[in-house]
Design a protein around this motif. Structure first.
Motif, PDB file in Angstrom:
ATOM      1  N   GLY A  41      17.020  93.670  58.771  1.00 56.70           N
ATOM      2  CA  GLY A  41      16.801  93.833  57.336  1.00 56.70           C
ATOM      3  C   GLY A  41      17.318  92.574  56.682  1.00 56.70           C
ATOM      4  O   GLY A  41      16.833  91.496  56.937  1.00 56.70           O
ATOM      5  N   SER A  42      18.379  92.697  55.931  1.00 55.32           N
ATOM      6  CA  SER A  42      19.027  91.515  55.351  1.00 55.32           C
ATOM      7  C   SER A  42      20.051  91.002  56.375  1.00 55.32           C
ATOM      8  O   SER A  42      21.241  91.110  56.206  1.00 55.32           O
ATOM      9  CB  SER A  42      19.704  91.880  54.033  1.00 55.32           C
ATOM     10  N   GLY A  43      19.538  90.488  57.470  1.00 51.94           N
ATOM     11  CA  GLY A  43      20.360  90.071  58.595  1.00 51.94           C
ATOM     12  C   GLY A  43      20.062  90.964  59.785  1.00 51.94           C
ATOM     13  O   GLY A  43      19.170  91.804  59.747  1.00 51.94           O
ATOM     14  N   LEU A  44      20.809  90.776  60.846  1.00 49.26           N
ATOM     15  CA  LEU A  44      20.604  91.549  62.073  1.00 49.26           C
ATOM     16  C   LEU A  44      21.900  92.269  62.422  1.00 49.26           C
ATOM     17  O   LEU A  44      22.958  91.651  62.493  1.00 49.26           O
ATOM     18  CB  LEU A  44      20.191  90.597  63.198  1.00 49.26           C
ATOM     19  N   ARG A  45      21.816  93.578  62.638  1.00 47.33           N
ATOM     20  CA  ARG A  45      22.979  94.401  62.954  1.00 47.33           C
ATOM     21  C   ARG A  45      22.736  95.120  64.271  1.00 47.33           C
ATOM     22  O   ARG A  45      21.592  95.359  64.634  1.00 47.33           O
ATOM     23  CB  ARG A  45      23.218  95.445  61.856  1.00 47.33           C
ATOM     24  N   THR A  46      23.828  95.504  64.948  1.00 45.56           N
ATOM     25  CA  THR A  46      23.695  96.302  66.167  1.00 45.56           C
ATOM     26  C   THR A  46      24.493  97.585  66.014  1.00 45.56           C
ATOM     27  O   THR A  46      25.585  97.595  65.454  1.00 45.56           O
ATOM     28  CB  THR A  46      24.183  95.535  67.413  1.00 45.56           C
ATOM     29  N   VAL A  47      23.907  98.668  66.533  1.00 51.46           N
ATOM     30  CA  VAL A  47      24.538  99.979  66.504  1.00 51.46           C
ATOM     31  C   VAL A  47      24.660 100.465  67.941  1.00 51.46           C
ATOM     32  O   VAL A  47      23.677 100.463  68.691  1.00 51.46           O
ATOM     33  CB  VAL A  47      23.706 100.989  65.675  1.00 51.46           C
ATOM     34  N   ASN A  48      25.863 100.877  68.324  1.00 48.88           N
ATOM     35  CA  ASN A  48      26.091 101.426  69.657  1.00 48.88           C
ATOM     36  C   ASN A  48      25.646 102.884  69.658  1.00 48.88           C
ATOM     37  O   ASN A  48      26.178 103.692  68.899  1.00 48.88           O
ATOM     38  CB  ASN A  48      27.580 101.316  70.006  1.00 48.88           C
ATOM     39  N   VAL A  49      24.670 103.204  70.496  1.00 44.95           N
ATOM     40  CA  VAL A  49      24.161 104.576  70.588  1.00 44.95           C
ATOM     41  C   VAL A  49      24.353 105.131  71.993  1.00 44.95           C
ATOM     42  O   VAL A  49      23.658 106.063  72.400  1.00 44.95           O
ATOM     43  CB  VAL A  49      22.680 104.660  70.152  1.00 44.95           C
ATOM     44  N   SER A  50      25.305 104.556  72.752  1.00 40.52           N
ATOM     45  CA  SER A  50      25.541 105.045  74.113  1.00 40.52           C
ATOM     46  C   SER A  50      25.993 106.504  74.101  1.00 40.52           C
ATOM     47  O   SER A  50      25.734 107.246  75.035  1.00 40.52           O
ATOM     48  CB  SER A  50      26.549 104.159  74.850  1.00 40.52           C
ATOM     49  N   ASP A  51      26.680 106.928  73.036  1.00 38.61           N
ATOM     50  CA  ASP A  51      26.949 108.347  72.795  1.00 38.61           C
ATOM     51  C   ASP A  51      26.042 108.736  71.628  1.00 38.61           C
ATOM     52  O   ASP A  51      26.348 108.451  70.472  1.00 38.61           O
ATOM     53  CB  ASP A  51      28.416 108.574  72.438  1.00 38.61           C
ATOM     54  N   PRO A  52      24.902 109.371  71.925  1.00 36.39           N
ATOM     55  CA  PRO A  52      23.929 109.652  70.858  1.00 36.39           C
ATOM     56  C   PRO A  52      24.443 110.592  69.775  1.00 36.39           C
ATOM     57  O   PRO A  52      23.878 110.626  68.687  1.00 36.39           O
ATOM     58  CB  PRO A  52      22.740 110.256  71.597  1.00 36.39           C
ATOM     59  N   THR A  53      25.511 111.307  70.036  1.00 31.11           N
ATOM     60  CA  THR A  53      26.058 112.203  69.014  1.00 31.11           C
ATOM     61  C   THR A  53      26.983 111.470  68.046  1.00 31.11           C
ATOM     62  O   THR A  53      27.327 112.014  66.997  1.00 31.11           O
ATOM     63  CB  THR A  53      26.838 113.371  69.650  1.00 31.11           C
ATOM     64  N   ARG A  54      27.376 110.234  68.415  1.00 31.33           N
ATOM     65  CA  ARG A  54      28.289 109.463  67.563  1.00 31.33           C
ATOM     66  C   ARG A  54      27.876 107.994  67.523  1.00 31.33           C
ATOM     67  O   ARG A  54      28.592 107.130  68.020  1.00 31.33           O
ATOM     68  CB  ARG A  54      29.707 109.589  68.084  1.00 31.33           C
ATOM     69  N   PRO A  55      26.715 107.683  66.941  1.00 33.77           N
ATOM     70  CA  PRO A  55      26.329 106.279  66.830  1.00 33.77           C
ATOM     71  C   PRO A  55      27.302 105.536  65.918  1.00 33.77           C
ATOM     72  O   PRO A  55      27.753 106.082  64.908  1.00 33.77           O
ATOM     73  CB  PRO A  55      24.924 106.336  66.229  1.00 33.77           C
ATOM     74  N   THR A  56      27.654 104.308  66.301  1.00 31.09           N
ATOM     75  CA  THR A  56      28.609 103.543  65.514  1.00 31.09           C
ATOM     76  C   THR A  56      28.129 102.105  65.373  1.00 31.09           C
ATOM     77  O   THR A  56      27.561 101.540  66.304  1.00 31.09           O
ATOM     78  CB  THR A  56      30.008 103.534  66.161  1.00 31.09           C
ATOM     79  N   LEU A  57      28.394 101.545  64.200  1.00 33.03           N
ATOM     80  CA  LEU A  57      28.056 100.148  63.965  1.00 33.03           C
ATOM     81  C   LEU A  57      28.898  99.286  64.891  1.00 33.03           C
ATOM     82  O   LEU A  57      30.119  99.380  64.897  1.00 33.03           O
ATOM     83  CB  LEU A  57      28.310  99.769  62.509  1.00 33.03           C
ATOM     84  N   ARG A  58      28.231  98.499  65.701  1.00 36.92           N
ATOM     85  CA  ARG A  58      28.936  97.616  66.631  1.00 36.92           C
ATOM     86  C   ARG A  58      29.209  96.261  65.995  1.00 36.92           C
ATOM     87  O   ARG A  58      30.268  95.692  66.141  1.00 36.92           O
ATOM     88  CB  ARG A  58      28.105  97.443  67.899  1.00 36.92           C
ATOM     89  N   ARG A  59      28.195  95.763  65.302  1.00 39.02           N
ATOM     90  CA  ARG A  59      28.344  94.452  64.663  1.00 39.02           C
ATOM     91  C   ARG A  59      27.453  94.389  63.436  1.00 39.02           C
ATOM     92  O   ARG A  59      26.285  94.705  63.479  1.00 39.02           O
ATOM     93  CB  ARG A  59      27.960  93.358  65.635  1.00 39.02           C
TER      94      ARG A  59
END
Length: 134
Positions: free
Chosen positions: A82-100
């Motif tokens: 979007g306005s930049g590139l972000r990564t979200v950790n979804v290795s635990d699909p019940t608790r996705p978290t912003l990684r960077r």
């Protein structure tokens, strides 16, 4: 979200996604679908293993100052352009978290992973493609 039988055109399942706004990004990895809802900046993780009964497994807010957001998924991560590139950790699909979050802000609307560790990002209105080490 509607699951449609492509042979018959029949709707076999429906699911109300969390958040409010337009879905601008969808990505699939195996039996998991990721949906980004612009307006509420919501990334939803959806189990689609049973098309007649899709279910939201988890969700998180990923703030993006853009209304046209694209996503790609691979190896337990979701990439949000979007306005930049972000990564979200979804290795635990019940608790996705912003990684960077975004290190730099630029207008981009699409991201694609090539399966070999590279991500291709298409800027809005531009005719160049940026390559990222994913």
């Amino acid at each position: 979200l509607s699951a449609i039988d492509l042979l018959t055109g029949e709707v076999v399942g429906r699911l109300a996604l969390p958040g409010a706004g337009n879905v601008t990004g969808l990505a699939r990895e195996g039996t998991t679908l990721y949906a980004y809802v612009s307006g509420s900046d919501t990334l939803a993780v959806v189990d689609i293993s049973k098309p007649e009964a899709p279910a939201v497994l988890g969700q998180t807010t990923v703030s993006v100052a853009s209304t046209d957001v694209g996503i790609a998924a691979g190896n337990g991560l979701v990439w949000v352009a979007g306005s930049g590139l972000r990564t979200v950790n979804v290795s635990d699909p019940t608790r996705p978290t912003l990684r960077r979050g975004a290190d730099s802000f630029f207008t981009a609307s699409r991201v694609a992973l090539n399966g070999s560790g590279l991500g291709l990002v298409l800027p809005d209105g531009g005719n160049t493609v940026s390559v990222y080490d994913t």
